[in-house]
Design a protein around this motif. Sequence first.
Motif, PDB file in Angstrom:
ATOM      1  N   PRO A  66      42.922  32.667  37.056  1.00 11.37           N
ATOM      2  CA  PRO A  66      43.400  33.642  36.069  1.00 11.37           C
ATOM      3  C   PRO A  66      44.904  33.513  35.854  1.00 11.37           C
ATOM      4  O   PRO A  66      45.643  33.141  36.763  1.00 11.37           O
ATOM      5  CB  PRO A  66      43.047  34.993  36.702  1.00 11.37           C
ATOM      6  CG  PRO A  66      43.015  34.718  38.167  1.00 11.37           C
ATOM      7  CD  PRO A  66      42.518  33.299  38.308  1.00 11.37           C
ATOM      8  N   ARG A  69      47.096  37.731  38.238  1.00 11.50           N
ATOM      9  CA  ARG A  69      46.324  38.202  39.388  1.00 11.50           C
ATOM     10  C   ARG A  69      46.755  39.631  39.695  1.00 11.50           C
ATOM     11  O   ARG A  69      47.924  39.948  39.663  1.00 11.50           O
ATOM     12  CB  ARG A  69      46.557  37.295  40.592  1.00 11.50           C
ATOM     13  CG  ARG A  69      46.060  35.884  40.364  1.00 11.50           C
ATOM     14  CD  ARG A  69      46.199  35.034  41.611  1.00 11.50           C
ATOM     15  NE  ARG A  69      46.052  33.628  41.324  1.00 11.50           N
ATOM     16  CZ  ARG A  69      44.890  32.981  41.253  1.00 11.50           C
ATOM     17  NH1 ARG A  69      43.772  33.633  41.453  1.00 11.50           N
ATOM     18  NH2 ARG A  69      44.845  31.695  40.989  1.00 11.50           N
ATOM     19  N   ASP A  70      45.793  40.493  39.999  1.00 15.16           N
ATOM     20  CA  ASP A  70      46.057  41.907  40.249  1.00 15.16           C
ATOM     21  C   ASP A  70      45.661  42.255  41.686  1.00 15.16           C
ATOM     22  O   ASP A  70      44.492  42.534  41.961  1.00 15.16           O
ATOM     23  CB  ASP A  70      45.271  42.752  39.258  1.00 15.16           C
ATOM     24  CG  ASP A  70      45.552  44.230  39.394  1.00 15.16           C
ATOM     25  OD1 ASP A  70      46.280  44.637  40.328  1.00 15.16           O
ATOM     26  OD2 ASP A  70      45.030  44.996  38.573  1.00 15.16           O
ATOM     27  N   VAL A  74      41.898  43.728  43.802  1.00 14.04           N
ATOM     28  CA  VAL A  74      41.254  43.102  44.944  1.00 14.04           C
ATOM     29  C   VAL A  74      41.146  44.076  46.104  1.00 14.04           C
ATOM     30  O   VAL A  74      40.087  44.221  46.719  1.00 14.04           O
ATOM     31  CB  VAL A  74      42.013  41.828  45.374  1.00 14.04           C
ATOM     32  CG1 VAL A  74      41.410  41.238  46.639  1.00 14.04           C
ATOM     33  CG2 VAL A  74      41.992  40.795  44.254  1.00 14.04           C
ATOM     34  N   TRP A  78      37.066  44.264  46.422  1.00  9.46           N
ATOM     35  CA  TRP A  78      36.484  43.004  46.892  1.00  9.46           C
ATOM     36  C   TRP A  78      35.329  43.188  47.849  1.00  9.46           C
ATOM     37  O   TRP A  78      34.367  42.436  47.826  1.00  9.46           O
ATOM     38  CB  TRP A  78      37.549  42.054  47.436  1.00  9.46           C
ATOM     39  CG  TRP A  78      37.952  42.271  48.858  1.00  9.46           C
ATOM     40  CD1 TRP A  78      38.908  43.107  49.315  1.00  9.46           C
ATOM     41  CD2 TRP A  78      37.424  41.616  50.006  1.00  9.46           C
ATOM     42  NE1 TRP A  78      39.004  43.027  50.668  1.00  9.46           N
ATOM     43  CE2 TRP A  78      38.112  42.119  51.126  1.00  9.46           C
ATOM     44  CE3 TRP A  78      36.437  40.651  50.196  1.00  9.46           C
ATOM     45  CZ2 TRP A  78      37.843  41.689  52.414  1.00  9.46           C
ATOM     46  CZ3 TRP A  78      36.172  40.226  51.488  1.00  9.46           C
ATOM     47  CH2 TRP A  78      36.868  40.740  52.572  1.00  9.46           C
ATOM     48  N   LEU A  94      36.309  38.200  40.404  1.00  7.85           N
ATOM     49  CA  LEU A  94      36.902  38.878  41.549  1.00  7.85           C
ATOM     50  C   LEU A  94      37.391  37.858  42.579  1.00  7.85           C
ATOM     51  O   LEU A  94      38.481  37.994  43.128  1.00  7.85           O
ATOM     52  CB  LEU A  94      35.893  39.833  42.179  1.00  7.85           C
ATOM     53  CG  LEU A  94      36.406  40.698  43.323  1.00  7.85           C
ATOM     54  CD1 LEU A  94      37.610  41.523  42.900  1.00  7.85           C
ATOM     55  CD2 LEU A  94      35.289  41.599  43.833  1.00  7.85           C
ATOM     56  N   GLN A  97      40.614  36.566  41.515  1.00  5.94           N
ATOM     57  CA  GLN A  97      41.690  37.519  41.779  1.00  5.94           C
ATOM     58  C   GLN A  97      42.098  37.506  43.255  1.00  5.94           C
ATOM     59  O   GLN A  97      43.247  37.771  43.581  1.00  5.94           O
ATOM     60  CB  GLN A  97      41.261  38.933  41.382  1.00  5.94           C
ATOM     61  CG  GLN A  97      41.169  39.162  39.902  1.00  5.94           C
ATOM     62  CD  GLN A  97      42.531  39.116  39.234  1.00  5.94           C
ATOM     63  OE1 GLN A  97      43.512  39.638  39.746  1.00  5.94           O
ATOM     64  NE2 GLN A  97      42.594  38.464  38.091  1.00  5.94           N
TER      65      GLN A  97
END
Length: 124
Positions: A66, A69-70, A74, A78, A94, A97
């Motif tokens: 991506p 990234r956030d 996560v 996650w 996910l 991320q």
Amino acid sequence: MKKRIMTRRRMNHVASELSNALLLMGGRQIDMHLLREDMGLRLRIEGDFALEHQREMEIMARLLQPQVRDPALVETYWELAGGDQYTSESELALVGQMLDAAVVEVSEGRVRMDLYLSFETKAR
């Protein structure tokens, strides 16, 4: 120490999800190499997949790399990702991320990935 344990758990999740995805896409051979580096863990995966899944593999490559990234996403979600609650595409997003760095190369019927998770908490 806790960050290192979480990093190992996350890398285990990454390896599991990606090997499962490759098998679902018709993979017959998956080579995985996990390296413990000074500052994190690196996973190298190379495998094949059925040619009719070329488009899905290209989508997977984009999801694993991506542009943004956030980390908050996560941290929140996650562990909640389960096969019965999420589509495989959302699970791979996910995983993307979760990674600190990823290089994914897709060619006809083959994929090569170099994935990295750092032991250190940092802004991404």
